[in-house]
Write a protein that holds these residues in place. Structure first.
Motif, PDB file in Angstrom:
ATOM      1  N   TYR A  51       0.840  -1.203   0.000  1.00 40.65           N
ATOM      2  CA  TYR A  51       0.000   0.000   0.000  1.00 40.65           C
ATOM      3  C   TYR A  51       0.870   1.247   0.000  1.00 40.65           C
ATOM      4  O   TYR A  51       1.854   1.331   0.734  1.00 40.65           O
ATOM      5  N   ARG A  52       0.530   2.218  -0.826  1.00 42.48           N
ATOM      6  CA  ARG A  52       1.344   3.428  -0.930  1.00 42.48           C
ATOM      7  C   ARG A  52       0.712   4.549  -0.123  1.00 42.48           C
ATOM      8  O   ARG A  52      -0.089   5.323  -0.614  1.00 42.48           O
ATOM      9  N   GLY A  53       1.100   4.614   1.132  1.00 40.64           N
ATOM     10  CA  GLY A  53       0.600   5.684   1.993  1.00 40.64           C
ATOM     11  C   GLY A  53       1.568   6.856   2.000  1.00 40.64           C
ATOM     12  O   GLY A  53       2.302   7.089   1.039  1.00 40.64           O
ATOM     13  N   ILE A  54       1.600   7.556   3.116  1.00 39.72           N
ATOM     14  CA  ILE A  54       2.469   8.723   3.231  1.00 39.72           C
ATOM     15  C   ILE A  54       3.924   8.276   3.279  1.00 39.72           C
ATOM     16  O   ILE A  54       4.260   7.280   3.906  1.00 39.72           O
ATOM     17  N   LEU A  55       4.794   9.037   2.616  1.00 40.14           N
ATOM     18  CA  LEU A  55       6.210   8.653   2.541  1.00 40.14           C
ATOM     19  C   LEU A  55       6.899   8.855   3.881  1.00 40.14           C
ATOM     20  O   LEU A  55       6.584   9.786   4.632  1.00 40.14           O
ATOM     21  N   GLN A  56       7.880   7.988   4.129  1.00 36.61           N
ATOM     22  CA  GLN A  56       8.695   8.156   5.312  1.00 36.61           C
ATOM     23  C   GLN A  56      10.145   7.930   4.957  1.00 36.61           C
ATOM     24  O   GLN A  56      10.462   7.138   4.068  1.00 36.61           O
ATOM     25  N   VAL A  57      11.017   8.626   5.637  1.00 36.88           N
ATOM     26  CA  VAL A  57      12.447   8.510   5.355  1.00 36.88           C
ATOM     27  C   VAL A  57      13.142   8.001   6.602  1.00 36.88           C
ATOM     28  O   VAL A  57      12.941   8.540   7.695  1.00 36.88           O
ATOM     29  N   ASP A  58      13.923   6.959   6.421  1.00 35.29           N
ATOM     30  CA  ASP A  58      14.778   6.499   7.508  1.00 35.29           C
ATOM     31  C   ASP A  58      16.146   7.154   7.296  1.00 35.29           C
ATOM     32  O   ASP A  58      16.957   6.683   6.500  1.00 35.29           O
ATOM     33  N   THR A  59      16.361   8.272   7.982  1.00 32.58           N
ATOM     34  CA  THR A  59      17.567   9.051   7.712  1.00 32.58           C
ATOM     35  C   THR A  59      18.834   8.321   8.141  1.00 32.58           C
ATOM     36  O   THR A  59      19.920   8.709   7.764  1.00 32.58           O
ATOM     37  N   ARG A  60      18.708   7.258   8.920  1.00 38.24           N
ATOM     38  CA  ARG A  60      19.898   6.526   9.351  1.00 38.24           C
ATOM     39  C   ARG A  60      20.568   5.829   8.176  1.00 38.24           C
ATOM     40  O   ARG A  60      21.769   5.613   8.172  1.00 38.24           O
ATOM     41  N   VAL A  61      19.769   5.436   7.151  1.00 37.38           N
ATOM     42  CA  VAL A  61      20.364   4.688   6.051  1.00 37.38           C
ATOM     43  C   VAL A  61      20.393   5.483   4.748  1.00 37.38           C
ATOM     44  O   VAL A  61      20.688   4.951   3.701  1.00 37.38           O
ATOM     45  N   CYS A  62      20.083   6.786   4.804  1.00 41.68           N
ATOM     46  CA  CYS A  62      20.090   7.588   3.574  1.00 41.68           C
ATOM     47  C   CYS A  62      21.549   7.830   3.153  1.00 41.68           C
ATOM     48  O   CYS A  62      22.369   8.254   3.958  1.00 41.68           O
ATOM     49  N   ILE A  63      21.845   7.561   1.851  1.00 40.98           N
ATOM     50  CA  ILE A  63      23.218   7.746   1.390  1.00 40.98           C
ATOM     51  C   ILE A  63      23.391   9.072   0.650  1.00 40.98           C
ATOM     52  O   ILE A  63      24.459   9.378   0.149  1.00 40.98           O
ATOM     53  N   GLY A  64      22.298   9.843   0.550  1.00 40.44           N
ATOM     54  CA  GLY A  64      22.409  11.167  -0.055  1.00 40.44           C
ATOM     55  C   GLY A  64      22.628  11.152  -1.548  1.00 40.44           C
ATOM     56  O   GLY A  64      23.301  12.034  -2.084  1.00 40.44           O
ATOM     57  N   CYS A  65      22.066  10.217  -2.264  1.00 40.14           N
ATOM     58  CA  CYS A  65      22.269  10.157  -3.713  1.00 40.14           C
ATOM     59  C   CYS A  65      21.321  11.072  -4.467  1.00 40.14           C
ATOM     60  O   CYS A  65      21.537  11.345  -5.651  1.00 40.14           O
ATOM     61  N   ARG A  66      20.273  11.545  -3.843  1.00 40.08           N
ATOM     62  CA  ARG A  66      19.281  12.474  -4.402  1.00 40.08           C
ATOM     63  C   ARG A  66      18.507  11.895  -5.574  1.00 40.08           C
ATOM     64  O   ARG A  66      17.935  12.631  -6.386  1.00 40.08           O
ATOM     65  N   ILE A  67      18.505  10.586  -5.715  1.00 41.78           N
ATOM     66  CA  ILE A  67      17.735   9.991  -6.814  1.00 41.78           C
ATOM     67  C   ILE A  67      16.248  10.252  -6.618  1.00 41.78           C
ATOM     68  O   ILE A  67      15.517  10.582  -7.555  1.00 41.78           O
ATOM     69  N   CYS A  68      15.796  10.136  -5.393  1.00 38.87           N
ATOM     70  CA  CYS A  68      14.375  10.350  -5.136  1.00 38.87           C
ATOM     71  C   CYS A  68      13.947  11.759  -5.521  1.00 38.87           C
ATOM     72  O   CYS A  68      12.892  11.961  -6.100  1.00 38.87           O
ATOM     73  N   GLU A  69      14.795  12.729  -5.225  1.00 36.17           N
ATOM     74  CA  GLU A  69      14.466  14.114  -5.555  1.00 36.17           C
ATOM     75  C   GLU A  69      14.380  14.311  -7.060  1.00 36.17           C
ATOM     76  O   GLU A  69      13.482  14.989  -7.561  1.00 36.17           O
ATOM     77  N   LYS A  70      15.311  13.652  -7.793  1.00 36.19           N
ATOM     78  CA  LYS A  70      15.338  13.839  -9.245  1.00 36.19           C
ATOM     79  C   LYS A  70      14.184  13.104  -9.908  1.00 36.19           C
ATOM     80  O   LYS A  70      13.589  13.599 -10.867  1.00 36.19           O
ATOM     81  N   THR A  71      13.843  11.940  -9.397  1.00 34.33           N
ATOM     82  CA  THR A  71      12.815  11.149 -10.075  1.00 34.33           C
ATOM     83  C   THR A  71      11.399  11.600  -9.743  1.00 34.33           C
ATOM     84  O   THR A  71      10.474  11.245 -10.442  1.00 34.33           O
ATOM     85  N   CYS A  72      11.257  12.399  -8.725  1.00 35.12           N
ATOM     86  CA  CYS A  72       9.897  12.796  -8.320  1.00 35.12           C
ATOM     87  C   CYS A  72       9.239  13.637  -9.406  1.00 35.12           C
ATOM     88  O   CYS A  72       9.767  14.684  -9.779  1.00 35.12           O
ATOM     89  N   PRO A  73       8.111  13.240  -9.971  1.00 34.48           N
ATOM     90  CA  PRO A  73       7.491  13.987 -11.078  1.00 34.48           C
ATOM     91  C   PRO A  73       6.925  15.314 -10.628  1.00 34.48           C
ATOM     92  O   PRO A  73       6.738  16.207 -11.453  1.00 34.48           O
ATOM     93  N   VAL A  74       6.592  15.466  -9.352  1.00 38.02           N
ATOM     94  CA  VAL A  74       5.940  16.702  -8.921  1.00 38.02           C
ATOM     95  C   VAL A  74       6.845  17.534  -8.020  1.00 38.02           C
ATOM     96  O   VAL A  74       6.407  18.533  -7.468  1.00 38.02           O
ATOM     97  N   ASP A  75       8.087  17.124  -7.899  1.00 39.41           N
ATOM     98  CA  ASP A  75       9.066  17.869  -7.094  1.00 39.41           C
ATOM     99  C   ASP A  75       8.590  18.118  -5.675  1.00 39.41           C
ATOM    100  O   ASP A  75       8.596  19.251  -5.185  1.00 39.41           O
ATOM    101  N   CYS A  76       8.165  17.094  -5.020  1.00 44.00           N
ATOM    102  CA  CYS A  76       7.673  17.315  -3.663  1.00 44.00           C
ATOM    103  C   CYS A  76       8.752  17.015  -2.639  1.00 44.00           C
ATOM    104  O   CYS A  76       8.561  17.244  -1.455  1.00 44.00           O
TER     105      CYS A  76
END
Lengths: 174, 415
Positions: A51-76
């Motif tokens: 189920y695709r609910g509200i997004l959550q980020v586990d900042t402990r394992v984020c590697i900072g690649c920014r792929i999510c930011e680039k791929t987001c179609p609505v720049d949210c």
């Protein structure tokens, strides 16, 4: 003349058949889920696994690649990274998701190497102010995660019920 | 009812009414009392039926229905009524104001006056008119006047369409409704509602429904045309929600709007009571003769209970029919009336006359034929139940494999 009596028979027979169908529905289980008053199981258990609910980020394992930011179609998604000049260590200073913009397409979580960003099953995010729907995951700079060499990146822990988002939303929502 | 008034006076004031100088005042008071009781019954029946209908409709559509206001939602109709009472009473700008305001009174009085001649049990009837059935037909025709007034004066095309449809429908369906009761009147020899019931018996083979194939046909015709007169689906053309916005009552709001649905649901009782009293034996209790019935109060209450149960079953069938069938077209509606119902009705009247000549009510042959007829009726009921069972078990396996839950969830088990 034959047609005339045929019509009568067909009408009466089909009405009786229809009545039999609707009468059988009086003995069947209604398929209503009485959200939120009378739930047989908690809502998280009734939703499907992906189920695709509200997004959550586990900042402990984020590697900072920014792929999510680039791929987001609505720049949210908005990410800021900073580098410590002396130790050459990179920090995550901002990770904001505007849920009011998000269209729950799932592209960010599909592309995340470490599954740091993922969908929770939490969907009830009603607030009186749209500003409250911008969820900020970084309060103070967090050191980026460095995956060990040769490790399976996808095999990280997940908080599936969305407790962090829930907490963050509740702090802001009225 | 006069005897009851006398009895109540004697009970309350311990003096016979003949010796009292307040007899006229007491009778007037009693008339208002009875009218109040009937109005109370009709209004509450309309409200409660609206709630029950919504619950039944929900279960037929695999939903739950209103269950929030009060325990299991039983106060939903009160909430709806209060909400409508609090609404502003709007009158459209270019409407004919006087007719617009007057129309609900006609609908209201037309339907609620029919309760005067409807029986509820042995001797429980507001006025045992000797032209009872005729009176009910005459007074319910007043509804169409109100509907046309409301539709025309609203100055809205949807309301006018609804009113014109209703004129075409109700006036043409008066004919089969009245004609299909003629066999019953012939068999009884009276127009009084109480006499019609007294001429029948408690058991199914004593009902007029199973008197002969002709009365059975008349029963079906009466049922269909009573539905059409009451604007129920499949004949709810005057207020077809999907075509006309809400038909003749589109422009109404607040309490004036409330009158229309209330009258419609009260009409449900009128239809069902008419069907019950004319064809289903009315308040006749099985195995109890009328002479013993009149002796004890308990049996009189039992007769009222029997009448209410029979009527409720007919109400349930009408409600279920509403959520089973789609709406008929206007041309189909008139076609059914003039080419199917009226000719069959005329044939059935003549057939009943001949049947009455050949097999008088008391003879053994007539009793045998009535037994055979009721056996056939019972057989049809059995086939229907089998068909319901078949439909249920047809989908049982698929549902239980899909959901992993039992499909059995009868309507008396409240969610």
């Amino acid at each position: 003349m034959n047609q005339y009596f045929n019509n009568i028979c067909t009408t009466l027979y089909s009405i009786a058949e229809g009545m039999a169908v609707t009468a059988s529905y009086l003995f069947r289980r209604p398929c209503t889920i009485q959200y939120p008053n009378k739930l047989e199981k908690p809502m998280e258990d009734q939703l499907s696994e992906r189920y695709r609910g509200i997004l959550q980020v586990d900042t402990r394992v984020c590697i900072g690649c920014r792929i999510c930011e680039k791929t987001c179609p609505v720049d949210c998604i908005a990410i800021s990274l900073e580098k410590d000049k002396e130790t050459k260590e990179r920090f995550l200073t901002r990770f904001d998701i505007d849920i009011s913009k998000c269209m729950f397409c799932g592209l960010c979580s599909e592309n995340c190497k470490t599954s740091a960003i993922y969908h929770t099953k939490f969907f009830n995010a009603v607030t009186q102010n749209v500003e409250n729907l911008v969820v900020r995951f970084v309060d103070k700079p967090i050191a980026l995660y460095k995956p060990p060499k040769g490790s399976d990146l996808k095999n990280t822990l997940k908080d599936l019920s969305g407790a962090i988002v829930n907490q963050k939303m509740k702090g802001r929502a009225l | 009812m006069k005897e009851n008034a006398n009895l109540l006076f004697l009970f309350l004031f311990k003096t016979p009414i003949k010796e009292s100088e307040f007899s006229l005042a007491w009778y007037v008071l009693f008339v208002f009392l009875v009218a109040g009781v009937l109005l109370f019954f009709a209004a509450n029946f309309a409200g409660i039926t609206s709630f029950i209908e919504r619950r039944i409709a929900a279960r037929i559509q695999s939903r739950v229905g209103p269950n929030v206001v009060g325990p299991q939602g039983i106060l939903q109709w009160v909430a709806d009524g209060i909400k409508l009472l609090l609404k502003e009473d709007l009158v459209p700008d270019r409407a004919d104001k006087f007719l617009f305001r007057a129309a609900p009174y006609f609908v209201f009085s037309g339907l609620f006056a029919a309760f005067v001649a409807l029986p509820f049990g042995y001797g429980i009837v507001a006025a045992d008119l000797n032209i009872g059935v005729y009176y009910i037909f005459a007074i319910t025709s007043l509804v169409v006047v109100g509907i046309i007034m409301g539709g025309w004066s609203s100055n809205s095309k949807w309301a006018l369409f609804g009113a014109l449809r209703s004129a075409a429908q109700i006036i043409s369906y008066e004919i089969p409704t009245a004609l299909s009761l003629i066999p019953v009147i012939m068999l009884t020899g009276s127009l009084s509602t109480q006499d019609i019931i007294k001429a029948q018996g408690g058991m199914p083979w004593d009902w007029y429904l199973f008197h002969s194939p002709f009365t059975f046909v008349c029963f079906v015709i009466f049922f269909i045309s009573a539905l059409a007169e009451g604007n129920r689906i499949p004949f709810d053309l005057p207020e077809a929600e999907s075509e006309l916005v809400s038909g003749y009552n589109t422009e109404y709001s607040g309490f004036r709007f409330l009158i229309f649905p209330m009258a419609e649901w009260a009409n449900l009782w009128v239809i069902s009571a008419m069907v019950t009293l004319a064809y289903l034996g009315g308040w006749q209790v099985p195995f109890v003769a009328i002479e013993t019935l009149s002796q004890s109060f308990l049996l009189i209450f039992l007769s009222a209970g029997v009448f209410v149960i029979k009527t409720s079953i007919v109400v349930f069938i009408i409600i279920q029919l509403r959520w089973t069938l789609p709406r008929v077209r206007v041309d189909q509606m008139t076609l059914v009336c003039w080419t199917y119902l009226v000719p069959f009705c005329l044939a059935a009247i003549i057939g009943t006359m001949i049947w009455m000549l050949i097999f008088p009510w008391e003879t053994l042959a007539a009793l045998l034929l009535r037994l055979i007829m009721s056996g056939i009726g019972l057989g049809f009921c059995f086939l229907y139940v089998q068909r319901v069972r078949f439909n249920y078990f047809n989908d049982k396996m698929a549902f239980e494999n899909l959901k992993g839950k039992s499909l059995w969830y009868p309507f008396w088990r409240l969610p």
